[in-house]
Design a protein around this motif. Structure first.
Motif, mmCIF file in Angstrom:
data_model
loop_
_atom_site.group_PDB
_atom_site.id
_atom_site.type_symbol
_atom_site.label_atom_id
_atom_site.label_comp_id
_atom_site.label_asym_id
_atom_site.label_seq_id
_atom_site.Cartn_x
_atom_site.Cartn_y
_atom_site.Cartn_z
ATOM 1 N N VAL A 1 0.858 -1.187 0.000
ATOM 2 C CA VAL A 1 0.000 0.000 0.000
ATOM 3 C C VAL A 1 0.892 1.234 0.000
ATOM 4 C CG1 VAL A 1 -1.686 1.360 1.290
ATOM 5 C CG2 VAL A 1 -1.956 -1.124 1.116
ATOM 6 N N CYS A 2 0.607 2.160 -0.922
ATOM 7 C CA CYS A 2 1.356 3.413 -1.011
ATOM 8 C C CYS A 2 0.423 4.575 -0.676
ATOM 9 C CB CYS A 2 1.913 3.612 -2.422
ATOM 10 S SG CYS A 2 3.118 2.363 -2.931
ATOM 11 N N VAL A 3 0.866 5.425 0.240
ATOM 12 C CA VAL A 3 0.086 6.588 0.657
ATOM 13 C C VAL A 3 0.911 7.833 0.359
ATOM 14 C CG1 VAL A 3 -1.084 7.755 2.549
ATOM 15 C CG2 VAL A 3 -1.015 5.244 2.484
ATOM 16 N N ASP A 4 0.438 8.649 -0.584
ATOM 17 C CA ASP A 4 1.159 9.867 -0.930
ATOM 18 C C ASP A 4 0.656 11.077 -0.164
ATOM 19 O OD1 ASP A 4 2.910 8.675 -2.724
ATOM 20 O OD2 ASP A 4 1.510 8.860 -4.395
ATOM 21 N N LYS A 5 -0.621 11.069 0.248
ATOM 22 C CA LYS A 5 -1.181 12.245 0.919
ATOM 23 C C LYS A 5 -1.791 11.911 2.276
ATOM 24 C CE LYS A 5 -2.197 14.822 -3.314
ATOM 25 N NZ LYS A 5 -3.277 15.455 -4.120
ATOM 26 N N VAL A 6 -2.800 11.046 2.309
ATOM 27 C CA VAL A 6 -3.479 10.803 3.577
ATOM 28 C C VAL A 6 -4.098 9.415 3.609
ATOM 29 C CG1 VAL A 6 -5.581 11.914 2.692
ATOM 30 C CG2 VAL A 6 -5.297 11.639 5.142
ATOM 31 N N ALA A 7 -3.906 8.726 4.730
ATOM 32 C CA ALA A 7 -4.618 7.486 5.047
ATOM 33 C C ALA A 7 -4.920 7.555 6.539
ATOM 34 C CB ALA A 7 -3.777 6.256 4.713
ATOM 35 N N ALA A 8 -6.044 8.163 6.848
ATOM 36 C CA ALA A 8 -6.409 8.402 8.245
ATOM 37 C C ALA A 8 -7.697 7.684 8.577
ATOM 38 C CB ALA A 8 -6.557 9.904 8.502
ATOM 39 N N SER A 9 -7.842 7.293 9.823
ATOM 40 C CA SER A 9 -9.058 6.647 10.314
ATOM 41 C C SER A 9 -9.395 5.435 9.437
ATOM 42 C CB SER A 9 -10.198 7.661 10.380
ATOM 43 O OG SER A 9 -11.244 7.182 11.194
ATOM 44 N N GLY A 10 -10.540 5.461 8.737
ATOM 45 C CA GLY A 10 -10.885 4.332 7.879
ATOM 46 C C GLY A 10 -9.848 4.065 6.804
ATOM 47 N N GLY A 11 -9.165 5.130 6.343
ATOM 48 C CA GLY A 11 -8.094 4.950 5.371
ATOM 49 C C GLY A 11 -6.955 4.136 5.954
ATOM 50 N N TYR A 12 -6.616 4.387 7.238
ATOM 51 C CA TYR A 12 -5.555 3.595 7.850
ATOM 52 C C TYR A 12 -6.038 2.189 8.174
ATOM 53 C CZ TYR A 12 -1.429 2.293 10.388
ATOM 54 O OH TYR A 12 -0.279 1.635 10.763
ATOM 55 N N LEU A 13 -7.329 2.029 8.444
ATOM 56 C CA LEU A 13 -7.893 0.689 8.638
ATOM 57 C C LEU A 13 -7.578 -0.189 7.441
ATOM 58 C CD1 LEU A 13 -9.946 -0.987 10.538
ATOM 59 C CD2 LEU A 13 -11.648 -0.373 8.809
ATOM 60 N N MET A 14 -7.647 0.382 6.237
ATOM 61 C CA MET A 14 -7.298 -0.347 5.019
ATOM 62 C C MET A 14 -5.786 -0.505 4.884
ATOM 63 S SD MET A 14 -9.901 1.500 2.306
ATOM 64 C CE MET A 14 -9.298 0.476 0.937
ATOM 65 N N ALA A 15 -5.057 0.574 5.111
ATOM 66 C CA ALA A 15 -3.615 0.579 4.850
ATOM 67 C C ALA A 15 -2.851 -0.402 5.724
ATOM 68 C CB ALA A 15 -3.063 1.988 5.034
ATOM 69 N N CYS A 16 -3.297 -0.591 6.964
ATOM 70 C CA CYS A 16 -2.534 -1.422 7.904
ATOM 71 C C CYS A 16 -2.500 -2.891 7.497
ATOM 72 C CB CYS A 16 -3.097 -1.267 9.315
ATOM 73 S SG CYS A 16 -4.698 -2.070 9.584
ATOM 74 N N ILE A 17 -3.311 -3.311 6.559
ATOM 75 C CA ILE A 17 -3.359 -4.714 6.137
ATOM 76 C C ILE A 17 -2.143 -5.090 5.292
ATOM 77 C CG2 ILE A 17 -4.743 -6.397 4.827
ATOM 78 C CD1 ILE A 17 -7.187 -4.679 5.467
ATOM 79 N N ALA A 18 -1.454 -4.115 4.731
ATOM 80 C CA ALA A 18 -0.390 -4.357 3.759
ATOM 81 C C ALA A 18 0.772 -5.165 4.326
ATOM 82 C CB ALA A 18 0.126 -3.022 3.229
ATOM 83 N N ASP A 19 1.390 -5.979 3.457
ATOM 84 C CA ASP A 19 2.679 -6.595 3.794
ATOM 85 C C ASP A 19 3.727 -5.513 3.984
ATOM 86 O OD1 ASP A 19 2.440 -9.649 3.518
ATOM 87 O OD2 ASP A 19 1.456 -8.944 1.697
ATOM 88 N N GLU A 20 3.656 -4.487 3.128
ATOM 89 C CA GLU A 20 4.566 -3.350 3.239
ATOM 90 C C GLU A 20 3.762 -2.073 3.013
ATOM 91 O OE1 GLU A 20 8.994 -1.896 1.787
ATOM 92 O OE2 GLU A 20 7.790 -3.146 0.449
ATOM 93 N N LEU A 21 3.895 -1.147 3.937
ATOM 94 C CA LEU A 21 3.173 0.122 3.879
ATOM 95 C C LEU A 21 4.168 1.247 3.676
ATOM 96 C CD1 LEU A 21 0.709 1.912 4.127
ATOM 97 C CD2 LEU A 21 0.760 1.591 6.614
ATOM 98 N N LEU A 22 4.040 1.946 2.546
ATOM 99 C CA LEU A 22 4.946 3.030 2.194
ATOM 100 C C LEU A 22 4.192 4.350 2.217
ATOM 101 C CD1 LEU A 22 6.623 1.319 -0.914
ATOM 102 C CD2 LEU A 22 7.399 1.255 1.467
#
Length: 341
Positions: free
Chosen positions: A161-182
């Motif tokens: 998962v790549c986040v260039d601007k924002v992954a907050a709240s529900g966005g981070y709920l999705m992002a945290c699943i990644a094998d690698e979070l950038l």
């Protein structure tokens, strides 16, 4: 007067189109008709570079480049032949884009894209990259979106998962699943919390001698209301529900990122990329552009985008809804009280 009437009719038309479009979209969300667009990103990257090479390279350089490409094409044909005979070919990277709004409506496209790629992706060899941007939103919407990414992990396919601007709240709920979070250095991450607010105009109605009768069956069918008089028992129950949802949120993050100190980061705060790395919310600082172009040197990249078939009313409704979401996003960004450059 003519202009005012015209604007009034246009606004009413957009509101009706929005309601019709939303009703049509939400009838059977998993069964919409549409088609999947697939773009070979390697070809796009090469075309973009060639547009500049034609201006800055001389004839000799272009000749050497064409010769190198012919050799590569020949080698690729040999690889394809060996692959047809059973030898593994180049790895494939499937690129998805999730642009989140309050309702996580992009999950309707995400579910189709995930289903399509899981039909062809090979565990242990291929990879899925999700370009994620979202300030969060409704619990059930982002819960479903997170479940779609969970399908990828459970299938044994690597997820980045790549986040260039924002992954907050529900966005981070999705992002945290990644094998690698950038994340980019100044991307906003975290906000592991739950918020809800209910306006109440009971005192205003009481002042004007307006009675509101609210009938329920079940002690906690309605806890806080907009029109009626709220009670301490209702407030306590509402808070309990928020706390329970927050506990589920923190447990989910802990499940997929056990390296984080959930009591430290599960406070509802948000952090920029560099600080997020220190808190183990993110694995590394890197933009999606840098990561994808690096992967293109060793793998075949395919961008997937599911497009639903929509009527004119639905398109107008989505345009109106998108404008409202953008206004909401701007309000959310201001509510962070973040510094401005």
């Amino acid at each position: 007067m003519f202009l005012a009437k015209g604007l009034t009719v246009a606004i009413l038309f957009l509101m009706v189109a929005l309601m019709l479009g939303r009703a049509r979209r939400e009838t059977l969300p998993g069964l919409q008709s549409g088609h999947l667009d697939v773009e070979a990103l390697n070809d796009r990257y090469q075309a973009e570079a060639d547009a500049l090479r034609t201006l800055v390279w001389d004839d000799a350089a272009w000749k050497a480049e064409r010769k190198a490409r012919k050799a590569e094409a020949k080698a690729e044909r040999k690889r394809a032949k060996r692959q047809a005979e059973g030898e593994p070919g180049k790895a494939r990277v499937f690129v998805l884009q999730f642009q989140g709004d309050l309702a996580a409506s992009a999950v309707q496209q995400l579910r189709h894209e995930v289903s399509a790629l899981l039909a062809v992706a090979e565990p242990g060899r291929d990879e899925v990259v999700v370009l994620l941007e979202s300030p969060g939103g409704l619990v059930h919407g982002y819960g479903l979106a997170a479940s779609q990414l969970t399908r990828i992990r459970e299938a044994g396919v690597r997820l980045t998962v790549c986040v260039d601007k924002v992954a907050a709240s529900g966005g981070y709920l999705m992002a945290c699943i990644a094998d690698e979070l950038l994340a980019a250095p100044f991307a906003v991450l975290g906000s592991i919390g739950v918020v809800a607010q209910v306006p109440n105009i009971h005192r205003l109605l009481k002042k004007h001698e307006v009675d509101v009768e609210l009938m329920t069956a079940g002690e906690y069918k309605r806890t806080l209301t907009v029109l009626g008089e709220n009670t301490e028992a209702g407030r306590r129950k509402f808070q309990e529900d928020l706390d329970e949802t927050h506990g589920l949120f923190k447990g989910f993050v802990q499940q997929w990122r056990p390296q984080v100190d959930i009591e430290r980061v599960g406070t509802g705060e948000h952090w920029y990329g560099q600080r997020a790395v220190e808190l183990n919310l993110v694995d590394a600082l890197r933009t999606s552009d840098d990561y994808l172009r690096a992967r293109a040197r060793e793998a075949e990249l395919y961008a997937l985008h599911w497009r639903n078939r929509r009527s004119i009313g639905q398109r107008l409704g989505l345009a109106f809804e998108g404008a409202a979401d953008r206004l909401l996003l701007r309000w959310w960004q201001r509510s962070l009280h973040e510094p401005r450059f």
